[in-house]
Design a protein around this motif. Structure first.
Motif, mmCIF file in Angstrom:
data_model
loop_
_atom_site.group_PDB
_atom_site.id
_atom_site.type_symbol
_atom_site.label_atom_id
_atom_site.label_comp_id
_atom_site.label_asym_id
_atom_site.label_seq_id
_atom_site.Cartn_x
_atom_site.Cartn_y
_atom_site.Cartn_z
ATOM 1 N N ALA A 114 -3.401 16.670 7.518
ATOM 2 C CA ALA A 114 -4.002 15.421 6.825
ATOM 3 C C ALA A 114 -3.097 14.251 6.696
ATOM 4 C CB ALA A 114 -4.785 15.727 5.516
ATOM 5 N N TYR A 115 -1.808 14.657 6.212
ATOM 6 C CA TYR A 115 -0.826 13.777 6.044
ATOM 7 C C TYR A 115 -0.173 13.159 7.155
ATOM 8 C CZ TYR A 115 3.202 11.831 3.366
ATOM 9 O OH TYR A 115 4.302 11.063 2.866
ATOM 10 N N VAL A 116 -0.121 13.781 8.110
ATOM 11 C CA VAL A 116 0.610 13.425 9.323
ATOM 12 C C VAL A 116 -0.793 12.264 10.074
ATOM 13 C CG1 VAL A 116 1.112 14.059 11.881
ATOM 14 C CG2 VAL A 116 2.169 15.268 9.652
ATOM 15 N N ASN B 282 0.912 -1.023 0.215
ATOM 16 C CA ASN B 282 0.092 0.119 -0.120
ATOM 17 C C ASN B 282 0.885 1.197 -0.069
ATOM 18 O OD1 ASN B 282 -2.527 -1.136 0.113
ATOM 19 N ND2 ASN B 282 -2.118 -2.096 2.260
ATOM 20 N N ASN B 283 1.193 1.694 -1.138
ATOM 21 C CA ASN B 283 1.990 3.056 -1.265
ATOM 22 C C ASN B 283 1.358 4.113 -1.744
ATOM 23 O OD1 ASN B 283 4.923 4.088 -2.298
ATOM 24 N ND2 ASN B 283 3.566 4.000 -3.950
ATOM 25 N N ALA B 284 0.234 3.986 -2.525
ATOM 26 C CA ALA B 284 -0.212 5.102 -3.280
ATOM 27 C C ALA B 284 -0.449 6.251 -2.270
ATOM 28 C CB ALA B 284 -1.631 4.979 -4.113
ATOM 29 N N LEU C 180 13.691 11.756 -3.246
ATOM 30 C CA LEU C 180 13.489 12.791 -4.207
ATOM 31 C C LEU C 180 12.548 12.231 -5.255
ATOM 32 C CD1 LEU C 180 14.012 15.658 -4.871
ATOM 33 C CD2 LEU C 180 16.131 14.936 -6.094
ATOM 34 N N THR C 181 11.091 12.511 -5.257
ATOM 35 C CA THR C 181 10.428 11.987 -6.191
ATOM 36 C C THR C 181 9.373 13.254 -6.455
ATOM 37 O OG1 THR C 181 8.702 11.630 -4.434
ATOM 38 C CG2 THR C 181 10.043 9.769 -4.740
ATOM 39 N N PRO C 182 8.421 12.969 -7.552
ATOM 40 C CA PRO C 182 7.594 14.242 -7.805
ATOM 41 C C PRO C 182 6.945 14.794 -6.707
ATOM 42 C CG PRO C 182 7.497 12.420 -9.544
ATOM 43 C CD PRO C 182 8.341 11.848 -8.271
HETATM 44 P P1 NAD Z 1 4.687 10.050 -6.203
HETATM 45 O O1 NAD Z 1 4.030 11.188 -6.396
HETATM 46 O O2 NAD Z 1 6.145 10.076 -7.153
HETATM 47 O O3 NAD Z 1 3.752 9.017 -6.684
HETATM 48 C C1 NAD Z 1 2.710 8.836 -6.239
HETATM 49 C C2 NAD Z 1 1.749 7.448 -6.962
HETATM 50 O O4 NAD Z 1 0.761 7.281 -6.641
HETATM 51 C C3 NAD Z 1 1.800 7.686 -8.644
HETATM 52 O O5 NAD Z 1 1.932 6.420 -9.200
HETATM 53 C C4 NAD Z 1 0.501 8.108 -8.805
HETATM 54 O O6 NAD Z 1 0.024 7.798 -9.930
HETATM 55 C C5 NAD Z 1 -0.548 7.371 -7.610
HETATM 56 N N1 NAD Z 1 -1.383 7.946 -7.275
HETATM 57 C C6 NAD Z 1 -1.662 9.197 -6.695
HETATM 58 N N2 NAD Z 1 -3.088 9.215 -6.632
HETATM 59 C C7 NAD Z 1 -3.673 7.940 -6.810
HETATM 60 C C8 NAD Z 1 -4.929 7.548 -6.562
HETATM 61 N N3 NAD Z 1 -5.817 8.217 -6.150
HETATM 62 N N4 NAD Z 1 -5.242 6.113 -7.027
HETATM 63 C C9 NAD Z 1 -4.070 5.559 -7.471
HETATM 64 N N5 NAD Z 1 -2.957 5.970 -7.676
HETATM 65 C C10 NAD Z 1 -2.673 7.255 -7.275
HETATM 66 O O7 NAD Z 1 4.890 9.979 -4.850
HETATM 67 P P2 NAD Z 1 6.003 9.369 -3.819
HETATM 68 O O8 NAD Z 1 6.967 10.290 -3.247
HETATM 69 O O9 NAD Z 1 6.631 8.051 -4.706
HETATM 70 O O10 NAD Z 1 5.181 8.632 -2.609
HETATM 71 C C11 NAD Z 1 4.810 7.373 -2.715
HETATM 72 C C12 NAD Z 1 4.353 6.925 -1.298
HETATM 73 O O11 NAD Z 1 5.722 7.099 -0.317
HETATM 74 C C13 NAD Z 1 3.133 7.978 -0.721
HETATM 75 O O12 NAD Z 1 2.145 7.143 -0.113
HETATM 76 C C14 NAD Z 1 4.065 8.837 0.218
HETATM 77 O O13 NAD Z 1 3.371 9.281 1.421
HETATM 78 C C15 NAD Z 1 5.152 8.011 0.851
HETATM 79 N N6 NAD Z 1 6.348 8.765 1.149
HETATM 80 C C16 NAD Z 1 7.055 9.547 0.259
HETATM 81 C C17 NAD Z 1 8.127 10.270 0.770
HETATM 82 C C18 NAD Z 1 9.045 11.026 -0.011
HETATM 83 O O14 NAD Z 1 10.025 11.803 0.562
HETATM 84 N N7 NAD Z 1 8.977 11.129 -1.579
HETATM 85 C C19 NAD Z 1 8.509 10.242 2.176
HETATM 86 C C20 NAD Z 1 7.802 9.392 3.165
HETATM 87 C C21 NAD Z 1 6.594 8.720 2.575
#
Ligand code: NAD
Length: 260
Positions: free
Chosen positions: A154-156, A89-91, A189-191
């Motif tokens: 909301a995120y926290v 569960n990552n989205a 470092l992601t979008p």
């Molecule tokens: P990202 O924006 O690069 O990718 C998000 C992905 O989720 C994409 O594939 C997008 O298409 C998909 N998505 C968004 N809304 C959606 C929906 N309604 N239904 C289906 N898919 C959907 O983000 P990321 O940084 O790779 O984040 C991934 C996870 O890691 C998230 O849960 C985020 O909270 C968590 N996270 C990220 C970081 C960070 O620094 N990047 C840190 C901690 C946790």
């Protein structure tokens, strides 16, 4: 190690989720990708992953804010891949604003996609895992599942909720071959994070490099980003036999963020 296992990774068309999908496919797992993006780009990722690792890869565009589409995604995985052995569960999405200005629609969307979707997918996938006597549920929480920052109500709240859900599922499956754990990344470092860097640069009149250094300096003692490949490797480890007794854990991969 994972040959013959079927993995569903939500939000895997980009960022961390894609890193996890690649790592699981590299271990031989068949993978159902999920997420949004341009059809040609998703098809490129799908076909190159399948070719590179000799595994089945399919894609579901299910919207994680819609419970019936989540059920449809798990049903598609059973059709395309023969079941669900691994669920990641990552989205996730982000919105930043002070509490008193936080738009209610953004709160609802973040709780739906970052928390409720993990519950819905887990509920739909668990019977498949329990019937086979083996399963791995990995929730991508965040350092923000353990500690807070301003402007991310909301995120926290959602990420703290994900850790609660992780513990309950771990306890309910404790005597089975199914485990449930969370990974808590710091900055990757992601979008999703690049947008926050761009906002900081515009707000404070900084260059991109300066904003990136400030973002890391505020939170992450290593002063380096964690990478999608590292989160993918930790996910693959949680799928290994070595991790069979890791249950209900929240594993930080955060450059020391939550050690402070
Ligand atoms: P990202 O924006 O690069 O990718 C998000 C992905 O989720 C994409 O594939 C997008 O298409 C998909 N998505 C968004 N809304 C959606 C929906 N309604 N239904 C289906 N898919 C959907 O983000 P990321 O940084 O790779 O984040 C991934 C996870 O890691 C998230 O849960 C985020 O909270 C968590 N996270 C990220 C970081 C960070 O620094 N990047 C840190 C901690 C946790």
């Amino acid at each position: 190690m994972l040959r013959g296992r079927a993995a569903v990774v939500t939000g895997s068309t980009s960022g961390i989720g894609l890193g996890i999908a690649v790592a699981l496919a590299a271990q031989g797992a068949d993978v159902l990708l999920n997420g949004f993006g341009k059809a040609e780009e998703i098809e490129d990722v799908r076909s190159s992953l399948a070719r590179a690792h000799g595994v089945r890869v399919s894609h579901s565009a299910a919207d994680m804010s819609k419970p019936d589409e989540i059920d449809g995604m798990i049903a598609q995985a059973t059709r395309d891949l023969g079941g669900v052995d691994i669920l990641v569960n990552n989205a996730g999405i982000q919105h930043t604003a002070p509490v008193r200005e936080f738009p209610i629609e953004r709160w609802i969307a973040i709780i739906a996609i970052n928390l409720t979707a993990a519950f819905c997918a887990t509920r739909a996938a668990l019977p498949h895992m329990e019937s086979r006597g083996w399963g791995r549920i990995i929730n991508i929480a965040s350092a923000h599942g353990l500690v807070a920052s301003i402007h991310k109500a909301a995120y926290v709240a959602a990420k703290h909720g994900v850790l609660g859900l992780t513990k309950v599922v771990a306890l309910e499956t404790a005597t089975t071959g199914v485990t449930c754990n969370a990974i808590c990344p710091g900055w990757v470092l992601t979008p999703l994070v690049q947008r926050q860097i761009d906002e900081m640069a515009a707000r404070e009149g900084l260059s991109g490099d300066e904003a990136r250094a400030r973002l890391l300096g505020e939170k992450q003692p290593s002063l380096e980003f964690a990478t999608p490949e590292q989160i993918g490797a930790v996910s693959a480890f949680l799928c290994s036999d070595a991790a069979a007794q890791i249950r209900g854990a929240a594993l930080p991969v955060d450059g020391g963020w939550t050690a402070q």
